[in-house]
Design a protein around this motif. Sequence first.
Motif, PDB file in Angstrom:
ATOM      1  N   SER A 255      36.491 -13.932  83.097  1.00 41.45           N
ATOM      2  CA  SER A 255      36.366 -13.742  81.649  1.00 41.45           C
ATOM      3  C   SER A 255      37.577 -13.023  81.086  1.00 41.45           C
ATOM      4  N   ARG A 327      26.690 -19.017  84.584  1.00 35.36           N
ATOM      5  CA  ARG A 327      27.319 -20.292  84.869  1.00 35.36           C
ATOM      6  C   ARG A 327      26.941 -21.278  83.765  1.00 35.36           C
ATOM      7  N   LYS A 328      27.624 -22.407  83.753  1.00 36.98           N
ATOM      8  CA  LYS A 328      27.363 -23.398  82.717  1.00 36.98           C
ATOM      9  C   LYS A 328      25.927 -23.912  82.836  1.00 36.98           C
ATOM     10  N   THR A 349      20.235 -21.922  84.359  1.00 39.03           N
ATOM     11  CA  THR A 349      21.558 -21.382  84.671  1.00 39.03           C
ATOM     12  C   THR A 349      21.416 -20.284  85.702  1.00 39.03           C
ATOM     13  N   SER A 351      23.191 -16.297  86.578  1.00 35.58           N
ATOM     14  CA  SER A 351      24.072 -15.242  86.092  1.00 35.58           C
ATOM     15  C   SER A 351      23.618 -13.914  86.666  1.00 35.58           C
ATOM     16  N   GLU A 395      23.698 -16.411  77.629  1.00 33.73           N
ATOM     17  CA  GLU A 395      24.592 -15.284  77.378  1.00 33.73           C
ATOM     18  C   GLU A 395      24.008 -14.007  77.965  1.00 33.73           C
ATOM     19  N   GLN A 400      29.296 -15.747  77.571  1.00 34.28           N
ATOM     20  CA  GLN A 400      28.440 -16.788  77.019  1.00 34.28           C
ATOM     21  C   GLN A 400      28.950 -18.147  77.469  1.00 34.28           C
ATOM     22  N   ARG A 401      28.015 -19.024  77.858  1.00 33.55           N
ATOM     23  CA  ARG A 401      28.344 -20.407  78.184  1.00 33.55           C
ATOM     24  C   ARG A 401      27.329 -21.301  77.499  1.00 33.55           C
ATOM     25  N   THR A 403      25.944 -25.695  76.820  1.00 28.74           N
ATOM     26  CA  THR A 403      25.983 -27.123  77.122  1.00 28.74           C
ATOM     27  C   THR A 403      25.341 -27.876  75.973  1.00 28.74           C
ATOM     28  N   SER A 560      29.892 -31.810  78.256  1.00 25.19           N
ATOM     29  CA  SER A 560      29.975 -30.596  79.059  1.00 25.19           C
ATOM     30  C   SER A 560      30.675 -29.477  78.320  1.00 25.19           C
ATOM     31  N   ASP A 561      31.108 -29.739  77.094  1.00 28.13           N
ATOM     32  CA  ASP A 561      31.842 -28.734  76.322  1.00 28.13           C
ATOM     33  C   ASP A 561      30.934 -28.113  75.286  1.00 28.13           C
ATOM     34  N   PHE A 562      30.975 -26.800  75.189  1.00 28.99           N
ATOM     35  CA  PHE A 562      30.219 -26.099  74.134  1.00 28.99           C
ATOM     36  C   PHE A 562      30.963 -26.209  72.820  1.00 28.99           C
TER      37      PHE A 562
END
Length: 626
Positions: A255, A327-328, A349, A351, A395, A400-401, A403, A560-562
Amino acid sequence: MIFLTTLPLFWIMISASRGGHWGAWMPSSISAFEGTCVSIPCRFDFPDELRPAVVHGVWYFNSPYPKNYPPVVFKSRTQVVHESFQGRSRLLGDLGLRNCTLLLSSLSPELGGKYYFRGDLGGYNQYTFSEHSVLDIINTPNIVVPPEVVVGSEVEVSCMVPDNCPELRPELSWLGHEGLGEPSVLGRLREDEGTWVQVSLLHFVPTREANGHRLGCQASFPNTTLQFEGYASLDVKYPPVIVEMNASVEAIEGSHVSLLCGADSNPLPLLTWMRDGTVLREAVAESLFLDLEEVTPAEDGVYACLAENAYGQDNRTVGLSVMYAPRKPMVNGTMVAVEGEMVSILCSTQSNPDPILTIFKEKQILATVIYESELQLELPAVTPEDDGEYWCVAENQYGQRATTFNLSVEFAPLILLESHCAAARDTVQCLCVVKSNPEPSVAFELPSRNVTVNETEREFVYSERSGLLLTSILTLRGQAQAPPRVICTAHNLYGTKSLELPFQGAHRLMWAKIGPVGAVGAFAILIATVCYITQTRRKKNVTESPSFSAGDNPPVLFSSDFRISGAPEKYESERRLGSERRLLGLRGEPPELDLSYSHSDLGKRPTKDSYTLTEELAEYAEIRVK
């Protein structure tokens, strides 16, 4: 101690001026408070051989040349002055003794400017002196602060005001000096060129807290309401003290970490970030960030911040521990559902610590859990409004991740209320707006003769697809006097929907004129023509594209992109209106179906030349109406 030294140069110059030539001596500048008065000291000389019986003089404002007709401030011959100076100017000096001192009272801003004296000895012996005095009308005292004020060292601040009015003498007092020290009044001092000032001094030892302190001085005139104030902010120099810094930091692996060091000092300090004796970043600023991109366990350790300026230094340290963010998130695939079905969406997820999981659509939160690794969203019975893009966001305090995923809802066609028919001159246009998923096939039916025109008849039907909306237009051309019944039918694999399109337009009046019998006859002829055209096309096996829609349904997306949330259908109503306008002619009118024919062409396909009824049919229609 800072104040203006008293030098009697003005009167030295006067005593040396008795040389028998034209010349004048007055202060080049002089100031006075608005509403008070000012005495402008003035001496002049002329050649001794002139020996005038009487000496006269004139004071001009802003110009020395009489030909320019400058405002007369004072004139000894006639006492006639400019209206701005009436009752406000008089001569204090004796012109016979070569003293031209002028007194101006009740000062106002418009009197600020240049003042010139002109000697008048009679006849041609007149001379305007180039020397002049600039009067400055002020409203605030002048506070003089030393160029450098250092914490812990005694300083002297002075307040100075002009004292050039013999009728009013100022009194000085300090404002906001509590805690700084007691003032001492130095008294009245004479400046260069014969002007006077009142001076008051304030001695104190400044502290760090005194930096930026607003110190004021007030000048008042006894027995009047005149009162003037001036202020100055203290610029106290002091060494740095680090006042802002991160506590021990726990950061996620990979990060962005930002360490902050902020110091209070004057002037600004040089801030330096160091680790194990290595300089990582430095700058002259109040605060300095150390940004660590994609931190790894190797960057775990102790970081030091050093702040220093010319008056001292300070330093502090902070520890960094590297952890990891969520993780994503994983989603159970892209979903396609039929209207009314239940949909279940699972987002999961990993974390440390466990995250907050949230599923939302178009900024609206649909489900959320705190400190859990899985989140289930259930939609009991999906509707077309549930179609669109969704976000699953994980988050915790370290990052924060997110999908994105798509939900595609398939449903039977729905014909919208804006569908209708309209008439203009000899043309009828029918608009059918259908909402469905997947894309429907649309047909227009004229039930009186069981005639159907669909999207394959491109000469008569034009279609356009926009999102979930399909807009089709049927165009009929001819002199049929009755508004035809038109039914729009939309069909996809989930069902069929039909609607008789309401008619709008001026043909209703014509329909009333020809009567029911004539209308039935005319409309029957029109329907027969449509039937003939349709049957002829079927015999020729003319096969064309089923529609002019914008394309197949867009594929359901799994990204796969936020992305920042948005509203893909936010302007659906505007797009719908734009599609209708384009279809109705902004991009060119679609081909029109010609329903007219001549008597000799009955049973034949109409041509482009047969746009009107023949005289025989017109007479026939007239007989039927009668």
